[in-house]
Design an enzyme around this catalytic site. Structure first.
Site, PDB file in Angstrom:
ATOM      1  CB  ALA A  73       0.146 -16.756   1.238  1.00  0.00           C
ATOM      2  CG  HIS A 100       3.121   0.701   3.280  1.00  0.00           C
ATOM      3  ND1 HIS A 100       3.661  -0.286   2.500  1.00  0.00           N
ATOM      4  CD2 HIS A 100       4.118   1.093   4.112  1.00  0.00           C
ATOM      5  CE1 HIS A 100       4.930  -0.474   2.833  1.00  0.00           C
ATOM      6  NE2 HIS A 100       5.226   0.349   3.823  1.00  0.00           N
ATOM      7  CB  CYS A 129     -11.452  18.935   1.678  1.00  0.00           C
ATOM      8  SG  CYS A 129     -11.776  18.890   3.446  1.00  0.00           S
ATOM      9  N   GLY A 181       3.892 -13.350   1.609  1.00  0.00           N
ATOM     10  CA  GLY A 181       3.555 -12.680   0.345  1.00  0.00           C
ATOM     11  C   GLY A 181       4.153 -11.307   0.193  1.00  0.00           C
ATOM     12  CB  THR A 182       6.144  -9.044   1.704  1.00  0.00           C
ATOM     13  OG1 THR A 182       6.847  -7.819   1.447  1.00  0.00           O
ATOM     14  CG2 THR A 182       6.826  -9.797   2.834  1.00  0.00           C
TER      15      THR A 182
HETATM   16  C1  BV8 Z   1      10.158   6.279   4.466  1.00  0.00           C
HETATM   17  C2  BV8 Z   1       2.098   2.968  -1.582  1.00  0.00           C
HETATM   18  C3  BV8 Z   1      11.308   8.030   5.562  1.00  0.00           C
HETATM   19  C4  BV8 Z   1       0.792   2.437  -1.288  1.00  0.00           C
HETATM   20  C5  BV8 Z   1       4.074   1.862  -0.952  1.00  0.00           C
HETATM   21  C6  BV8 Z   1      15.634   2.369   4.262  1.00  0.00           C
HETATM   22  C7  BV8 Z   1      14.915   2.793   5.375  1.00  0.00           C
HETATM   23  C8  BV8 Z   1      13.811   3.623   5.229  1.00  0.00           C
HETATM   24  C9  BV8 Z   1      13.396   4.021   3.960  1.00  0.00           C
HETATM   25  C10 BV8 Z   1      14.073   3.573   2.863  1.00  0.00           C
HETATM   26  C11 BV8 Z   1      15.195   2.753   3.005  1.00  0.00           C
HETATM   27  N1  BV8 Z   1      15.654   2.489   1.765  1.00  0.00           N
HETATM   28  C12 BV8 Z   1      14.871   3.087   0.830  1.00  0.00           C
HETATM   29  C13 BV8 Z   1      13.913   3.778   1.467  1.00  0.00           C
HETATM   30  C14 BV8 Z   1      12.889   4.598   0.821  1.00  0.00           C
HETATM   31  C15 BV8 Z   1      11.608   3.826   0.506  1.00  0.00           C
HETATM   32  C16 BV8 Z   1      11.833   2.446   0.006  1.00  0.00           C
HETATM   33  O1  BV8 Z   1      11.717   1.483   0.748  1.00  0.00           O
HETATM   34  N2  BV8 Z   1      12.145   2.337  -1.283  1.00  0.00           N
HETATM   35  C17 BV8 Z   1      12.315   1.021  -1.861  1.00  0.00           C
HETATM   36  C18 BV8 Z   1      11.654   1.003  -3.242  1.00  0.00           C
HETATM   37  C19 BV8 Z   1      13.795   0.741  -1.925  1.00  0.00           C
HETATM   38  N3  BV8 Z   1      10.745   3.798   1.675  1.00  0.00           N
HETATM   39  C20 BV8 Z   1       9.927   4.821   1.868  1.00  0.00           C
HETATM   40  O2  BV8 Z   1       9.883   5.802   1.168  1.00  0.00           O
HETATM   41  C21 BV8 Z   1       9.024   4.729   3.071  1.00  0.00           C
HETATM   42  N4  BV8 Z   1       9.088   5.964   3.772  1.00  0.00           N
HETATM   43  O3  BV8 Z   1      11.049   5.540   4.672  1.00  0.00           O
HETATM   44  O4  BV8 Z   1      10.132   7.567   4.907  1.00  0.00           O
HETATM   45  C22 BV8 Z   1      10.981   9.350   6.139  1.00  0.00           C
HETATM   46  C23 BV8 Z   1      11.080   9.518   7.521  1.00  0.00           C
HETATM   47  C24 BV8 Z   1      10.813  10.754   8.062  1.00  0.00           C
HETATM   48  C25 BV8 Z   1      10.396  11.813   7.249  1.00  0.00           C
HETATM   49  C26 BV8 Z   1      10.269  11.631   5.879  1.00  0.00           C
HETATM   50  C27 BV8 Z   1      10.556  10.390   5.308  1.00  0.00           C
HETATM   51  C28 BV8 Z   1       7.569   4.566   2.632  1.00  0.00           C
HETATM   52  C29 BV8 Z   1       7.326   3.183   2.097  1.00  0.00           C
HETATM   53  C30 BV8 Z   1       5.838   3.015   1.679  1.00  0.00           C
HETATM   54  C31 BV8 Z   1       5.745   3.156   0.225  1.00  0.00           C
HETATM   55  N5  BV8 Z   1       4.406   2.917  -0.255  1.00  0.00           N
HETATM   56  N6  BV8 Z   1       2.999   1.869  -1.667  1.00  0.00           N
HETATM   57  C32 BV8 Z   1       0.271   1.675  -2.469  1.00  0.00           C
HETATM   58  O5  BV8 Z   1       0.145   2.253  -3.542  1.00  0.00           O
HETATM   59  O6  BV8 Z   1       0.010   0.490  -2.261  1.00  0.00           O
HETATM   60  S1  BV8 Z   1       5.031   0.508  -0.951  1.00  0.00           S
HETATM   61  C33 BV8 Z   1       4.449  -0.696  -2.028  1.00  0.00           C
HETATM   62  O7  BV8 Z   1       5.358  -1.790  -1.898  1.00  0.00           O
HETATM   63  C34 BV8 Z   1       3.130  -1.314  -1.623  1.00  0.00           C
HETATM   64  O8  BV8 Z   1       2.338  -0.482  -0.851  1.00  0.00           O
HETATM   65  C35 BV8 Z   1       3.489  -2.536  -0.819  1.00  0.00           C
HETATM   66  O9  BV8 Z   1       2.992  -2.357   0.450  1.00  0.00           O
HETATM   67  C36 BV8 Z   1       4.958  -2.459  -0.742  1.00  0.00           C
HETATM   68  C37 BV8 Z   1       5.669  -3.759  -0.607  1.00  0.00           C
HETATM   69  O10 BV8 Z   1       5.388  -4.574  -1.695  1.00  0.00           O
HETATM   70  P1  BV8 Z   1       4.909  -6.073  -1.420  1.00  0.00           P
HETATM   71  O11 BV8 Z   1       3.680  -6.015  -0.615  1.00  0.00           O
HETATM   72  O12 BV8 Z   1       6.040  -6.864  -0.901  1.00  0.00           O
HETATM   73  O13 BV8 Z   1       4.500  -6.509  -2.878  1.00  0.00           O
HETATM   74  P2  BV8 Z   1       5.466  -7.015  -4.028  1.00  0.00           P
HETATM   75  O14 BV8 Z   1       4.684  -7.053  -5.286  1.00  0.00           O
HETATM   76  O15 BV8 Z   1       6.747  -6.257  -3.970  1.00  0.00           O
HETATM   77  O16 BV8 Z   1       5.797  -8.512  -3.601  1.00  0.00           O
HETATM   78  C38 BV8 Z   1       4.753  -9.462  -3.588  1.00  0.00           C
HETATM   79  C39 BV8 Z   1       5.392 -10.757  -3.165  1.00  0.00           C
HETATM   80  O17 BV8 Z   1       4.369 -11.737  -3.041  1.00  0.00           O
HETATM   81  C40 BV8 Z   1       6.392 -11.300  -4.160  1.00  0.00           C
HETATM   82  O18 BV8 Z   1       7.534 -11.735  -3.453  1.00  0.00           O
HETATM   83  C41 BV8 Z   1       5.673 -12.487  -4.818  1.00  0.00           C
HETATM   84  O19 BV8 Z   1       6.575 -13.523  -5.115  1.00  0.00           O
HETATM   85  C42 BV8 Z   1       4.761 -12.922  -3.716  1.00  0.00           C
HETATM   86  N7  BV8 Z   1       3.511 -13.562  -4.145  1.00  0.00           N
HETATM   87  C43 BV8 Z   1       2.782 -13.309  -5.256  1.00  0.00           C
HETATM   88  N8  BV8 Z   1       1.670 -14.076  -5.242  1.00  0.00           N
HETATM   89  C44 BV8 Z   1       1.708 -14.827  -4.083  1.00  0.00           C
HETATM   90  C45 BV8 Z   1       2.884 -14.488  -3.382  1.00  0.00           C
HETATM   91  N9  BV8 Z   1       3.207 -15.047  -2.196  1.00  0.00           N
HETATM   92  C46 BV8 Z   1       2.354 -15.961  -1.680  1.00  0.00           C
HETATM   93  N10 BV8 Z   1       1.200 -16.317  -2.297  1.00  0.00           N
HETATM   94  C47 BV8 Z   1       0.856 -15.788  -3.487  1.00  0.00           C
HETATM   95  N11 BV8 Z   1      -0.290 -16.177  -4.103  1.00  0.00           N
END
Ligand code: BV8
Length: 360
Positions: A338, A180, A249, A292-293
């Site tokens: 983690a 990402h 830029c 952690g995801t």
């Molecule tokens: C795309 C920006 C296509 C950067 C982010 C199916 C297939 C393809 C796409 C999709 C699909 N279904 C839906 C989609 C669209 C979309 C998507 O996934 N939507 C979701 C909401 C349903 N995907 C996209 O748009 C992607 N692009 O598919 O493009 C395309 C192709 C050709 C031409 C045009 C388009 C792009 C996805 C990237 C989005 N950008 N962020 C930023 O600001 O950071 S994503 C965002 O969520 C973050 O960047 C992060 O990387 C990502 C995932 O989150 P996690 O890292 O898992 O964090 P989260 O808080 O959710 O979870 C943390 C976990 O840790 C928890 O479980 C918690 O319990 C745990 N935890 C907490 N503390 C600890 C711990 N574990 C261990 N130890 C601890 N101490």
């Protein structure tokens, strides 16, 4: 930790071991200590003591079977999320204390949001740049980096994190894919300008200085968190910075710079996708570490099933993991931080001579 806390400590004897993989997992004994037993002396005793909380201990029965699989796994993938950096003080997105919990991601992490309100989006990312620069890699980052170093070409980390902490933990860059993007990359938004650069100078422009965008962290309760409505940010903490004072830029000198981040609705970098796909199709992947995801973002989340569908095993390291589905498929769940679990779980392969003292 109070002295009378009964804490269970995994005491891993490294007698004779060079600390790099010749520790017999049978040496791992879990016994009950009080604090005074936990060696805190600076001179390293041959035993490495880690604190296992009761919750963590409940997973220790999996530990040996996981470690046996780890030792015999030839090819390994790690899918990493915000939870790996949580112990470094960086907020996650969706879990408790997560950023998205109170913000609507589409108002902050899409091309449309940036076009509609570049001042808001730049303040969000500038605050995260500052937080990431102040943060330090934790023992989880160092453990994963060490595994990558030892496994070399048979290992690949797919990180969804944009904070740069894995690289700062000396993770080999050639086996670390930023799915990402990266907070410290900036790109020109001009159609004809191809300016892209890693820039660690912070803030990027004076207008983004003393930016106290209220990132959600575990210690901020709901009441103090403002929400974003789709008419624009309502929190008084956010300034309305004129376009000309936002990062421009330096090459074309006219168009806005944007963060080098993959926003929702944007494709992941082709080179990253190709590298990950090639690694997967070359030869069977024996193990995927899901660290952690929330596995709620695609296509990143899809790598877990792609490894499983070819017979690879899954090991989840998550503070909120539910064990049923993973263990049902013969995988492992290590419920807890983690940063604490990884040095323990990976011990038979990575030893322990790599964690900087401050992370022990
Ligand atoms: C795309 C920006 C296509 C950067 C982010 C199916 C297939 C393809 C796409 C999709 C699909 N279904 C839906 C989609 C669209 C979309 C998507 O996934 N939507 C979701 C909401 C349903 N995907 C996209 O748009 C992607 N692009 O598919 O493009 C395309 C192709 C050709 C031409 C045009 C388009 C792009 C996805 C990237 C989005 N950008 N962020 C930023 O600001 O950071 S994503 C965002 O969520 C973050 O960047 C992060 O990387 C990502 C995932 O989150 P996690 O890292 O898992 O964090 P989260 O808080 O959710 O979870 C943390 C976990 O840790 C928890 O479980 C918690 O319990 C745990 N935890 C907490 N503390 C600890 C711990 N574990 C261990 N130890 C601890 N101490």
């Amino acid at each position: 930790m109070s002295g009378n806390d009964q804490n269970l400590v995994a005491s891993i004897s490294l007698d004779g071991a060079n600390g790099y993989g010749d520790v017999d997992t049978d040496d791992i004994s879990i016994k009950s200590f009080t604090d005074s037993d936990v060696s805190s002396s600076e001179e390293e005793t041959p035993k490495v003591n880690y604190l296992l909380s009761d919750t963590m201990l409940s997973s220790s029965s999996n530990l040996k079977s996981f470690q046996n699989h780890l030792i015999f796994s030839k090819r390994i993938i790690a899918l990493v999320g915000a939870g790996l950096s949580a112990s470094s003080g960086l907020p996650t997105f969706r879990g408790s204390g997560g950023m998205w919990r109170n913000y609507d991601a589409i108002d902050l992490a899409t091309p449309e949001a940036f076009r509609a309100n570049p001042s808001l989006v730049w303040q969000f990312y500038s605050a995260r740049r500052s937080a990431a620069l102040k943060a330090r890699p934790n023992a989880g980052h160092y453990s994963l980096a060490e595994l990558a170093r030892i496994k070399n070409g048979d290992f690949l980390t797919l990180t969804q994190n944009v904070d740069g902490l894995s690289l700062r933990a000396n993770h080999p860059s050639e086996t670390l894919l930023d799915l990402h993007g990266n907070l410290f990359e900036v790109r020109c938004t001009g159609f004809l300008c191809n300016y892209t650069q890693m820039v660690f100078k912070q803030p990027l422009v004076p207008a983004l200085a003393d930016n106290d965008f209220p990132l959600i962290s575990a210690d901020i309760d709901d009441a103090t968190v403002s929400t974003v409505d789709n008419k624009g940010y309502i929190d008084e903490k956010i300034k309305n910075i004129p376009l000309k004072e936002l990062p421009i830029c330096p090459k074309c000198k006219k168009d806005l710079l944007r963060p080098g981040i993959v926003w929702f609705g944007e494709p992941l970098p082709l080179k990253v996708i190709d590298t990950a796909d090639n690694f997967l199709v070359q030869e069977k992947v024996d193990l995927i570490l899901v660290i952690g995801t929330s596995c709620s973002v695609w296509p990143a989340a899809g790598y877990v099933d792609r490894v499983k569908s070819k017979g690879g095993k899954v090991a989840v390291f998550n503070i909120e993991a539910d064990k049923e589905d993973v263990e049902h498929d013969g995988g492992w769940v290590f419920k807890g931080d983690a940063a604490k679990w990884l040095p323990i779980a990976l011990e038979p392969v990575i030893g322990r001579n790599f964690i900087p003292r401050r992370c022990r």
